[in-house]
Write a protein that holds these residues in place. Structure first.
Motif, short mmCIF file in Angstrom:
data_model
loop_
_atom_site.label_atom_id
_atom_site.label_comp_id
_atom_site.label_asym_id
_atom_site.label_seq_id
_atom_site.Cartn_x
_atom_site.Cartn_y
_atom_site.Cartn_z
N TYR A 26 0.84 -1.20 0.00
CA TYR A 26 0.00 0.00 0.00
C TYR A 26 0.87 1.25 0.00
N GLN A 31 -2.30 -1.44 5.55
CA GLN A 31 -3.61 -1.74 5.00
C GLN A 31 -4.06 -0.56 4.15
N ALA A 32 -5.04 -0.80 3.30
CA ALA A 32 -5.50 0.24 2.39
C ALA A 32 -6.03 1.44 3.17
N ASP A 36 -4.14 5.59 -0.52
CA ASP A 36 -4.27 4.76 -1.73
C ASP A 36 -5.37 5.28 -2.64
N TRP A 57 -1.26 -3.27 -7.50
CA TRP A 57 -1.83 -2.38 -6.48
C TRP A 57 -3.12 -1.72 -6.96
N ILE A 61 -6.87 -2.03 -5.16
CA ILE A 61 -7.61 -0.89 -4.63
C ILE A 61 -8.95 -0.75 -5.36
#
Length: 232
Positions: A26, A31-32, A36, A57, A61
């Motif tokens: 990320y 964690q997202a 992002d 990535w 997302i």
């Protein structure tokens, strides 16, 4: 201190982002987060598969935004250059250390992570490249983003212990992502958790049957179901 990215609408900017994501899942943290989302919004279109790490990535997302959304605040990110994004999406406010951020504003000295690499970063990249070469692995042929429903035995199951048990399952090609609790009924909640897998290394069916529904994990987990499965 905010992370800075430049010219994400150009190949040169995507190349720098691809290098940055070589050792990261990320933009910031584990964690997202909204960082992002900001960088995702700054890309004018889905990146070419030429940029392997950015594509991995970006699709992860994209899947999160489509399935469960992203609520984690992040540490702050700055995007500058040619990407056609709204002013609000250019920067997310740093929340990790507001006092430090205020002091650093006086210096007017944003850190550009795409400037000079530290010796540690160069060494880490070289070691990773050497490990891949030594193992004889070719470029990963494909990855998938998977959303799992993990159901407890009853309303007395400790959901924190359940999540810890699930995340304790580790194997090559498996990366656990964000999770959340979803009410089912009668006081019972299930856990939804994202994961990214390398298709050639991880079978979701095998993961469920041989790891997530057997001892010791099945002390907390009654069953697992695949909610969404998307190729990256």
């Amino acid at each position: 201190m905010a992370v800075a990215f430049y010219d994400l609408g150009l190949a040169s900017g995507l190349k720098k982002l691809d290098e940055y994501l070589l050792t990261r899942s990320y933009i910031t943290g584990y964690q997202a987060s909204k960082d992002d989302v900001t960088v995702h919004a700054a890309l004018p279109k889905a990146p070419s598969s030429e940029f392997v790490n950015v594509s991995r990535w970006y699709n992860h997302i994209e899947a999160l935004l489509r399935i469960s959304g992203v609520s984690e605040e992040g540490c702050g990110v700055i995007v500058e250059g040619l990407a056609p994004i709204t002013e609000e999406a250019v920067a997310t406010p740093p929340v990790c250390d507001t006092k430090s951020a205020a002091a650093e504003d006086d210096d007017d000295d944003d850190v550009d992570l795409f400037g000079e690499e530290t010796e540690e970063e160069k060494k880490a990249a070289e070691e990773r490249a050497a490990a891949v070469k030594a193992s004889g692995k070719k470029k990963e042929s494909g990855k998938s983003s998977v959303l799992l429903d993990v159901k407890p035995w009853d309303d007395e199951t400790n959901m924190q212990k359940l999540e810890e048990a699930v995340r304790s399952v580790q194997m090559e090609g498996l990366l656990w992502g964000a999770s959340k609790l979803v009410p089912v009924g009668y006081g019972i909640k299930k856990m939804q958790i994202m994961m990214t897998i390398v298709d050639d290394l991880v079978s979701v069916d095998t993961l469920i049957e041989d790891h997530l529904t057997v001892e010791p994990v099945n002390e907390y987990v009654q069953s697992c179901d695949i909610v969404a499965f998307n190729k990256i």
